[in-house]
Design a protein around this motif. Structure first.
Motif, PDB file in Angstrom:
ATOM      1  N   ILE A   1       1.025  -1.345   0.100  1.00  0.00           N
ATOM      2  CA  ILE A   1       0.246   0.390  -0.239  1.00  0.00           C
ATOM      3  C   ILE A   1       0.744   1.068  -0.277  1.00  0.00           C
ATOM      4  O   ILE A   1       0.644   2.304  -0.891  1.00  0.00           O
ATOM      5  N   ALA A   2       1.645   1.360   0.926  1.00  0.00           N
ATOM      6  CA  ALA A   2       2.838   2.236   0.710  1.00  0.00           C
ATOM      7  C   ALA A   2       2.967   2.519  -0.487  1.00  0.00           C
ATOM      8  O   ALA A   2       3.290   3.395  -0.601  1.00  0.00           O
ATOM      9  N   LEU A   3       3.389   1.049  -1.412  1.00  0.00           N
ATOM     10  CA  LEU A   3       3.829   2.134  -2.565  1.00  0.00           C
ATOM     11  C   LEU A   3       3.546   2.137  -3.326  1.00  0.00           C
ATOM     12  O   LEU A   3       3.230   3.421  -4.436  1.00  0.00           O
ATOM     13  N   GLY A   4       1.794   2.141  -3.033  1.00  0.00           N
ATOM     14  CA  GLY A   4       1.354   2.017  -3.775  1.00  0.00           C
ATOM     15  C   GLY A   4       0.297   3.594  -4.048  1.00  0.00           C
ATOM     16  O   GLY A   4      -0.069   4.351  -4.968  1.00  0.00           O
ATOM     17  N   THR A   5       0.505   4.454  -2.419  1.00  0.00           N
ATOM     18  CA  THR A   5       0.229   5.810  -2.608  1.00  0.00           C
ATOM     19  C   THR A   5       0.913   6.978  -3.288  1.00  0.00           C
ATOM     20  O   THR A   5       0.966   7.746  -3.658  1.00  0.00           O
ATOM     21  N   THR A   6       2.254   6.185  -4.019  1.00  0.00           N
ATOM     22  CA  THR A   6       2.951   6.757  -5.160  1.00  0.00           C
ATOM     23  C   THR A   6       2.711   7.523  -6.412  1.00  0.00           C
ATOM     24  O   THR A   6       3.150   8.376  -7.064  1.00  0.00           O
ATOM     25  N   LYS A   7       1.541   6.832  -6.663  1.00  0.00           N
ATOM     26  CA  LYS A   7       0.384   6.282  -7.669  1.00  0.00           C
ATOM     27  C   LYS A   7      -0.800   6.737  -7.901  1.00  0.00           C
ATOM     28  O   LYS A   7      -1.315   6.678  -8.692  1.00  0.00           O
ATOM     29  N   PHE A   8      -0.974   6.815  -6.048  1.00  0.00           N
ATOM     30  CA  PHE A   8      -2.197   6.925  -5.759  1.00  0.00           C
ATOM     31  C   PHE A   8      -2.928   8.251  -6.898  1.00  0.00           C
ATOM     32  O   PHE A   8      -2.120   9.422  -6.449  1.00  0.00           O
TER      33      PHE A   8
END
Length: 418
Positions: free
Chosen positions: A167-174
């Motif tokens: 999820i932390a990695l995903g926040t970079t592209k949300f």
């Protein structure tokens, strides 16, 4: 996917075509550090949970503890390093916004810290990125102790840590703004998640394998029983990740590039071309692993430790995996140089030749429109990539079984004949 062409109305005035700089090396280095730590954290945990851990458990608790401790310690270090890396990236962006494009940006850590959870969507995403990767590191930290590493809590802690890191990695592209087109934005975000998570599990897993191979945490008597199934399990996961990266990359190519010519005529295209070359080299190394190295390891396991190829493989496997990990790091280093879009760079270069408008005021192309043909090409590409990956995995398994059968017959030249 189809590559549409565009006709553009020329402006009546003339100017030189704008050049698109790569951007400061410092910016790329900061961004690269953030990507390496976040993706490495996710990939190392995924390796421990999905490939190395299950095999080590079958061998024994001592092997499970040794492998888990080594990978968990690496994950904790990466997770803890990700926090200052993200804050440094935010500090650099904050200082750049304050100084302007022409000034010396520096780092404003106070502004970066205050931006976390500041009430804006961007602040919430940055806050979640820092918080979740730190939570993931804390969750995995107990597994760095041998007494806990082989306990029943192991899979739960790894799963929770992996979820937090993903999820932390995903926040970079949300998206940090309410999208005008929910369908397109959702699909684009999904493609980015495939790209990032696939790359993280693949490249971070390679780094984890290189760490295990170089540190030799598995005792010599168990290496045959450990490495062969670990390689096969990771190979299956890596091939799925390669398919995810390839498919999402094809979509991003369609979205930002209007044809192969722009790979040479624009800065975005040239950087993307370098990225494609590195990715292709990684694929070639993967083919070497899949069709030669992996089947040879399986054959060695059946043939015993007296085989003359044993020394060769023990030396070659860490070398190949380390080379793949370094190429993966180079791939992540090139990615931050991708600024803007090849479509817009080509369009603005053409427009600037007929206009005296400042570079910042040049018009931009709208997003490509998705048509029925787009979905048809996308579906065909998806089916083709999946078929190639499944076919490759099946053929490599067939080769492994044949070499194992030949090696089990006891012929001195069995492996060479296979």
């Amino acid at each position: 996917m189809p590559l549409p062409t565009h006709s553009h109305a020329a402006s009546p005035l003339a100017a030189t075509a704008p050049s698109t700089p790569l951007g400061p090396f410092e910016d790329t280095a900061v961004t690269w550090t953030t990507w390496v730590t976040l993706m490495g954290f996710v990939g190392v945990i995924a390796l421990a949970l999905l490939a190395a851990g299950p095999v080590a458990r079958r061998i024994g608790s001592d092997t499970l503890a040794a492998v888990t401790v080594r990978l968990s310690r690496a994950a904790v270090v990466l997770g803890l390093l990700a926090v200052p890396a993200v804050l440094t990236s935010l500090a650099h962006e904050a200082a750049a916004d304050r100084a302007g494009k022409s000034g010396q940006a520096g780092y404003d850590y106070g502004a970066a810290w205050n931006a976390l959870f500041d009430g804006t969507n961007a602040g919430r995403l940055s806050g979640l990125e820092v918080t979740l990767v730190l939570v993931g590191a804390v969750l995995v930290a107990p597994l760095a102790v041998r007494r806990v590493a082989a306990s029943p809590a192991r899979p739960w802690l790894l799963s929770l840590g992996l979820g937090a890191g993903a999820i932390a990695l995903g926040t970079t592209k949300f998206p940090d703004e309410v999208p005008a087109d929910w369908g397109r934005t959702t699909f684009e975000t999904g493609m980015w998640m495939l790209h990032l998570l696939g790359g993280a599990v693949w490249l971070g897993g390679l780094a984890g394998l290189a760490l295990l191979a170089s540190s030799r945490v598995v005792v010599p008597a168990d290496r045959g029983a450990f490495w062969s199934p670990v390689i096969r399990r990771f190979s299956a996961a890596a091939m799925s990740c390669v398919a995810a990266v390839a498919l999402s990359g094809l979509f991003l190519y369609w979205e930002h590039v209007d044809g192969p010519s722009q790979l040479l005529s624009t800065m975005y295209g040239r950087v993307l071309g370098v990225k494609i070359l590195i990715f292709g080299t990684l694929l070639l190394l993967g083919v070497f692993n899949q069709f030669w190295l992996h089947p040879q390891v399986d054959a060695l396991r059946a043939a015993g430790d007296e085989r003359p190829l044993r020394t060769l493989l023990v030396r070659e496997f860490p070398l190949v995996v380390t080379a793949e990990a370094l190429l993966g790091a180079a791939l992540l280093f090139v990615a931050p140089f991708l600024h803007g879009s090849a479509r817009n760079q080509a369009f603005q270069a053409d427009a600037a030749q007929h206009s005296t408008v400042g570079l910042d005021d040049l018009p931009r192309l709208p997003d490509k429109e998705v048509t029925l043909s787009t979905w048809e090409w996308g579906t065909a590409e998806t089916l083709a990539v999946i078929a190639v990956m499944l076919g490759g995995y099946w053929i490599s398994g067939l080769l492994a079984r044949r070499r194992t059968a030949v090696a089990a017959t006891g012929h001195p030249d069995g492996l060479a004949q296979a």
